[in-house]
Write an enzyme that holds these catalytic residues in place. Structure first.
Site, mmCIF file in Angstrom:
data_model
loop_
_atom_site.group_PDB
_atom_site.id
_atom_site.type_symbol
_atom_site.label_atom_id
_atom_site.label_comp_id
_atom_site.label_asym_id
_atom_site.label_seq_id
_atom_site.Cartn_x
_atom_site.Cartn_y
_atom_site.Cartn_z
ATOM 1 N NE ARG A 211 32.737 9.653 -17.563
ATOM 2 C CZ ARG A 211 31.809 10.574 -17.741
ATOM 3 N NH1 ARG A 211 30.579 10.230 -18.047
ATOM 4 N NH2 ARG A 211 32.083 11.857 -17.619
ATOM 5 C CG PHE A 227 20.845 3.259 -21.516
ATOM 6 C CD1 PHE A 227 19.780 3.509 -22.362
ATOM 7 C CD2 PHE A 227 20.668 2.347 -20.483
ATOM 8 C CE1 PHE A 227 18.556 2.865 -22.194
ATOM 9 C CE2 PHE A 227 19.448 1.693 -20.301
ATOM 10 C CZ PHE A 227 18.394 1.946 -21.159
ATOM 11 C CG ASP A 249 23.326 5.028 -27.101
ATOM 12 O OD1 ASP A 249 23.565 5.412 -25.936
ATOM 13 O OD2 ASP A 249 22.538 5.637 -27.861
ATOM 14 C CG ASP A 300 24.462 6.616 -16.912
ATOM 15 O OD1 ASP A 300 23.638 7.061 -16.094
ATOM 16 O OD2 ASP A 300 25.239 7.349 -17.548
ATOM 17 C CB CYS A 340 20.338 11.279 -14.151
ATOM 18 S SG CYS A 340 19.465 10.936 -15.678
HETATM 19 N N1 SAH Z 1 26.235 6.627 -19.874
HETATM 20 C C1 SAH Z 1 26.437 7.778 -20.722
HETATM 21 C C2 SAH Z 1 25.242 8.685 -20.744
HETATM 22 C C3 SAH Z 1 23.945 8.039 -21.139
HETATM 23 S S1 SAH Z 1 22.828 9.127 -21.850
HETATM 24 C C4 SAH Z 1 27.713 8.510 -20.300
HETATM 25 O O1 SAH Z 1 28.316 8.198 -19.257
HETATM 26 O O2 SAH Z 1 28.137 9.408 -21.027
HETATM 27 C C5 SAH Z 1 21.561 8.088 -22.394
HETATM 28 C C6 SAH Z 1 21.834 7.373 -23.693
HETATM 29 O O3 SAH Z 1 20.784 6.413 -23.844
HETATM 30 C C7 SAH Z 1 21.792 8.197 -24.957
HETATM 31 O O4 SAH Z 1 23.001 8.034 -25.649
HETATM 32 C C8 SAH Z 1 20.620 7.644 -25.787
HETATM 33 O O5 SAH Z 1 20.908 7.581 -27.174
HETATM 34 C C9 SAH Z 1 20.498 6.268 -25.212
HETATM 35 N N2 SAH Z 1 19.185 5.599 -25.286
HETATM 36 C C10 SAH Z 1 17.967 6.100 -24.974
HETATM 37 N N3 SAH Z 1 17.025 5.138 -25.048
HETATM 38 C C11 SAH Z 1 17.665 3.993 -25.412
HETATM 39 C C12 SAH Z 1 17.259 2.650 -25.622
HETATM 40 N N4 SAH Z 1 15.986 2.295 -25.477
HETATM 41 N N5 SAH Z 1 18.185 1.730 -25.949
HETATM 42 C C13 SAH Z 1 19.499 2.091 -26.082
HETATM 43 N N6 SAH Z 1 19.935 3.342 -25.888
HETATM 44 C C14 SAH Z 1 19.049 4.288 -25.546
#
Ligand code: SAH
Length: 396
Positions: A211, A227, A249, A300, A340
């Site tokens: 980040r 995401f 998200d 991510d 990840c």
């Molecule tokens: N980038 C974030 C962590 C991502 S965790 C950080 O730095 O904190 C993954 C996220 O993807 C979750 O919030 C989940 O709700 C979301 N997610 C999962 N599948 C998804 C989709 N198909 N479309 C949008 N969001 C999604």
């Protein structure tokens, strides 16, 4: 007789290299009837004492080593491991101004199956192995000793516990219930963490360094943060001077927290910080089909591969979203992309980005590489501890 396990001849090699796992096929016989998670002595086939480990009768990983030294696995043992882990992180905490960090990264900190994140004065534990569960009271005692001001909360609501014969569990282990989200700070950014309802232990601490690095790519740029969860990358992008950040998200709860986090950091301009409840796979196709373009796309996603059987499908998922991201970038734009999935190594992830570039018919250059944050160390004896990879790519 003290419970013990004896290894098959030739199955002591990884243990002698201090790798902490003993697989069921490596065991010739067991002395006594150790219960779920009980501490056992480990012997090589020639009778040589090797380690103290936690026995896990239901798991393929039949035992996980607590110590390669002859010592009691008691509160003092945990106190010493916890102090060691805290010491290892002191300079990172100071450098990055952290009130939230990973205190214990399981095997990588010599405590298999135990993850502990600190959010201000709350310690949030995730106990994933039979041994961790067996030692819970002792662990809590040790944590109370090391951090007398902290409350301790358990977030062991993860399905992998089944493999160890354990049920999912959450709740207070000591002290207060977090009555509202806890605000932490990292690199001058404030983040509200919902310990009770958030993902994992509440926040993705492991992406902190990425980040921070992302800030360098966003000044005066149009940024799409895919995401976004509670907005981590988006907050740093705004701090880095982005013109506009769209956070996408599927979780409304995560988006609400993201909005709250933006306000916490003084980003209240609704045109600059946008929060979209959308499926990223669909959204990217819509943008592509409409011809909407961005300067920076942050990608991510959650872990797509939980097991080897899921790896092929995961590769397709990563390729798909990265191809779409490349397609919606302006010439000279930046893709910040991460995986990840520990099962996918850096070389494979790089190849997936290469395939995505081919399918998008764009020229893509890797310009920087990222890893999990510094409070998520990898022990030399346990390479599996390294799982988070990322690239900054320039798209032409
Ligand atoms: N980038 C974030 C962590 C991502 S965790 C950080 O730095 O904190 C993954 C996220 O993807 C979750 O919030 C989940 O709700 C979301 N997610 C999962 N599948 C998804 C989709 N198909 N479309 C949008 N969001 C999604």
């Amino acid at each position: 007789m003290a419970p013990a396990i004896h290894l098959v001849k030739g199955r002591d090699k990884s243990l002698r290299r201090k790798h902490p796992w003993i697989f069921s096929r490596g065991i010739s016989h067991v002395d006594g009837q150790p219960s779920l998670g009980e501490t056992v002595d480990v012997f090589a086939s020639n009778g040589e004492w090797l380690a103290k480990a936690a026995y896990s009768p239901n798991s393929q990983i039949r035992a996980r080593v607590w110590s390669f030294e002859k010592q009691e696995i008691d509160a003092n043992f945990f106190i010493s491991r916890i102090n060691q882990a805290q010491l290892l992180r002191e300079d990172i905490i100071e450098r990055d101004g952290l009130t939230g960090y990973r205190l214990i990264a399981a095997e990588s900190d010599g405590l298999p199956g135990i993850t502990i994140d600190r959010y201000d004065n709350f310690l949030v534990c995730q106990l994933l192995s039979a041994g961790a569960e067996y030692q819970k009271d002792t662990l809590v005692q040790a944590l109370k000793h090391c951090f007398p001001k902290c409350s301790i909360y358990e977030r062991s609501d993860v399905s992998v516990r089944k493999k160890e014969g354990l049920k999912e569990r959450t709740g207070v282990l000591y002290g207060e219930t977090p009555s509202e989200p806890v605000v932490i700070e990292e690199n001058g950014v404030k983040i509200s963490v919902d310990i009770i309802n958030g993902h994992k232990t509440g926040f993705y601490l492991d992406q902190r360094d990425s980040r921070y690095q992302a800030q360098k790519y966003v000044k005066d740029k149009e940024v799409l943060n895919c995401f976004s969860y509670t907005g981590g990358f988006g907050l740093y992008a705004l701090k880095g001077g982005a013109k506009r950040v769209i956070n996408a998200d599927v979780s409304q709860l995560a988006l609400d927290t993201a909005k709250h986090n933006a306000a916490l950091n003084g980003f209240t301009d609704k045109k600059k910080a946008v929060f979209l409840n959308a499926d990223v796979f669909k959204l990217l196709r819509e943008y592509r089909d409409q011809g909407t373009k961005f300067d920076v796309v942050i990608m991510d996603p959650p872990k797509f591969a939980e097991s080897k059987a899921q790896l092929n499908g995961a590769c397709r998922g990563y390729k798909d979203i990265n191809m779409l991201a490349i397609q919606i970038l302006k010439p000279g734009g930046t893709l910040l992309t991460y995986s990840c999935s520990g099962l996918m190594d850096g070389a494979l992830f790089q190849k997936i980005i290469a395939d995505a570039a081919l399918d998008a018919n764009r020229s893509v250059k890797f310009v920087e590489r990222f890893e999990q944050a510094a409070d998520h160390p990898t022990d030399t004896a346990y390479p599996e501890g390294f799982y988070l990879k990322g690239f900054a790519c320039k798209v032409i």
